[in-house]
Scaffold this motif. Structure first.
Motif, PDB file in Angstrom:
ATOM      1  N   GLY A  59       0.868  -1.258  -0.086  1.00 32.70           N
ATOM      2  CA  GLY A  59       0.002   0.025   0.049  1.00 32.70           C
ATOM      3  C   GLY A  59       0.796   1.223   0.045  1.00 32.70           C
ATOM      4  O   GLY A  59       1.784   1.377   0.827  1.00 32.70           O
ATOM      5  N   PHE A  60       0.348   2.168  -0.797  1.00 27.69           N
ATOM      6  CA  PHE A  60       1.223   3.546  -0.937  1.00 27.69           C
ATOM      7  C   PHE A  60       2.783   3.350  -1.244  1.00 27.69           C
ATOM      8  O   PHE A  60       3.579   4.301  -1.087  1.00 27.69           O
ATOM      9  N   SER A  84      -1.019   3.758 -11.157  1.00 27.75           N
ATOM     10  CA  SER A  84      -2.083   3.497 -12.138  1.00 27.75           C
ATOM     11  C   SER A  84      -3.512   3.961 -11.832  1.00 27.75           C
ATOM     12  O   SER A  84      -3.798   4.430 -10.606  1.00 27.75           O
ATOM     13  N   ASP A  85      -4.208   3.684 -12.714  1.00 24.44           N
ATOM     14  CA  ASP A  85      -5.563   4.300 -12.450  1.00 24.44           C
ATOM     15  C   ASP A  85      -6.183   3.207 -11.385  1.00 24.44           C
ATOM     16  O   ASP A  85      -6.213   1.874 -11.215  1.00 24.44           O
ATOM     17  N   PRO A  86      -7.102   3.981 -10.404  1.00 27.78           N
ATOM     18  CA  PRO A  86      -7.715   2.931  -9.524  1.00 27.78           C
ATOM     19  C   PRO A  86      -8.868   1.962 -10.032  1.00 27.78           C
ATOM     20  O   PRO A  86      -9.055   2.182 -11.066  1.00 27.78           O
ATOM     21  N   LEU A  87      -8.894   0.746  -9.428  1.00 25.88           N
ATOM     22  CA  LEU A  87      -9.820  -0.185  -9.754  1.00 25.88           C
ATOM     23  C   LEU A  87     -11.173  -0.151  -9.196  1.00 25.88           C
ATOM     24  O   LEU A  87     -11.489   0.773  -8.079  1.00 25.88           O
ATOM     25  N   LYS A 127      -8.825   5.999  -3.489  1.00 24.95           N
ATOM     26  CA  LYS A 127      -9.400   5.023  -3.978  1.00 24.95           C
ATOM     27  C   LYS A 127      -8.593   3.607  -3.886  1.00 24.95           C
ATOM     28  O   LYS A 127      -9.264   2.651  -3.921  1.00 24.95           O
ATOM     29  N   ARG A 128      -7.550   3.804  -4.281  1.00 19.41           N
ATOM     30  CA  ARG A 128      -6.723   2.481  -4.363  1.00 19.41           C
ATOM     31  C   ARG A 128      -6.626   1.852  -2.977  1.00 19.41           C
ATOM     32  O   ARG A 128      -6.618   0.488  -3.080  1.00 19.41           O
ATOM     33  N   ARG A 175      -7.902  -2.141  -2.559  1.00 21.95           N
ATOM     34  CA  ARG A 175      -7.222  -2.891  -2.109  1.00 21.95           C
ATOM     35  C   ARG A 175      -7.481  -3.338  -0.696  1.00 21.95           C
ATOM     36  O   ARG A 175      -7.382  -4.682  -0.384  1.00 21.95           O
ATOM     37  N   THR A 176      -7.714  -2.670   0.167  1.00 27.77           N
ATOM     38  CA  THR A 176      -8.252  -3.178   1.535  1.00 27.77           C
ATOM     39  C   THR A 176      -9.597  -3.776   1.561  1.00 27.77           C
ATOM     40  O   THR A 176      -9.726  -4.866   2.047  1.00 27.77           O
TER      41      THR A 176
END
Length: 294
Positions: free
Chosen positions: A34-35, A65-68, A190-191, A195-196
């Motif tokens: 993360g980060f 990269s772009d958030p999912l 957002k990422r 991911r969380t």
């Protein structure tokens, strides 16, 4: 280092391919936590480039990269990594992964026989019950855009809080990490949420189908998030694994002991002597690893 771009299922993301025509070891890829972004690995990769090619990527939903979409599972990002291997014509590869990146690294090794060695730095089989409330609170804080409280909360989750434990550069690294988290932007938020949420929804690592390749599992000896006990539980269910700890470190071991990280990579990926790795203790060898390193 030239940044290139590729796509996976309409998600565009950057990567860096540092090819060594004289390489004697398979390429090495790093999957960030993360980060983190791919540039975070630059310093560590320099010592590996003499013998290997290096692949760095901000896979979909990671780095810059772009958030999912929020409900995207980690398998999607693992499939993107495999697609990149094929794009570059890579037949064999080693993977190093850390923290949030370990689930992606593990799934990539499960899904592709191209992966021949794997590092899981700071991992766990499933989200520990004692961490669920803390992780849930972090989601609320970031969704509320309370970044000051979020930064302090996350730092407390991942760093040693026991005054009886010594952590090398602990206070300095913690403050640096808090400052970094206070500066995150909307896409970073957002990422983190995606991911969380993937970690919460994903259940546990499927260790019954563990890849039959050499796998190193390690963390800082004072890691309160992915504790040595949790990491050891993961390693023991694998058919060819080693488990160890970075001394005087917690979950931010890569900042606190960069010389140890470099040594671990050189030992595990380049087959250099374990005795040359400072502040690292190998505690367990499981299955085939007993013959390799015992």
């Amino acid at each position: 280092m030239k940044i290139q771009y590729t796509e996976y299922k309409n998600f565009r993301y950057p990567f860096i391919w540092i090819e060594n025509p004289a390489a004697v070891k398979p390429p090495i890829m790093f999957i960030s936590g993360g980060f983190q972004e791919m540039k975070s690995w630059f310093k560590l990769t320099r010592v590996l480039q003499v013998q290997s090619s290096i692949l760095l990527a901000d896979l979909p939903g990671t780095g810059q990269s772009d958030p999912l979409p929020e409900e995207t599972p980690a398998e999607f990002t693992a499939a993107a990594a495999i697609s990149l291997f094929e794009h570059l014509g890579i037949d064999e590869i080693f993977i190093g992964s850390a923290s949030y990146g370990t689930a992606i690294g593990y799934l990539t090794a499960q899904m592709s026989k191209k992966v021949k060695r794997l590092i899981l730095g700071g991992t766990m089989k499933t989200l520990a019950p004692h961490m669920f409330d803390g992780i849930s609170k972090s989601l609320k804080l970031v969704k509320d855009r309370d970044l000051d409280s979020f930064a302090i909360h996350i730092a407390n989750l991942v760093t040693n809080n026991n005054p009886n434990n010594y952590v090398h550069q602990g206070d300095f690294v913690k403050e640096m990490f808090i400052r970094q988290l206070r500066r995150i932007n909307q896409d970073d938020c957002k990422r983190f949420i995606q991911r969380t949420q993937s970690l919460i929804n994903g259940g546990s690592l499927d260790l019954k189908k563990a890849p039959e390749i050499p796998i190193l599992v390690f963390t800082g000896e004072h890691d309160p998030l992915c504790t040595p006990t949790y990491c050891s539980e993961v390693a023991r269910e694998m058919p060819d694994s080693a488990f160890g700890v970075v001394r005087d470190a917690d979950h931010l071991f890569h900042f606190q002991r960069p010389e140890t990280m470099e040594g671990i990579l050189r030992w595990f990926f380049l087959d250099e002597p374990l005795s040359s790795v400072p502040h690292f203790e190998l505690l367990e060898l499981n299955g085939a690893a007993q013959q390799r390193w015992g």
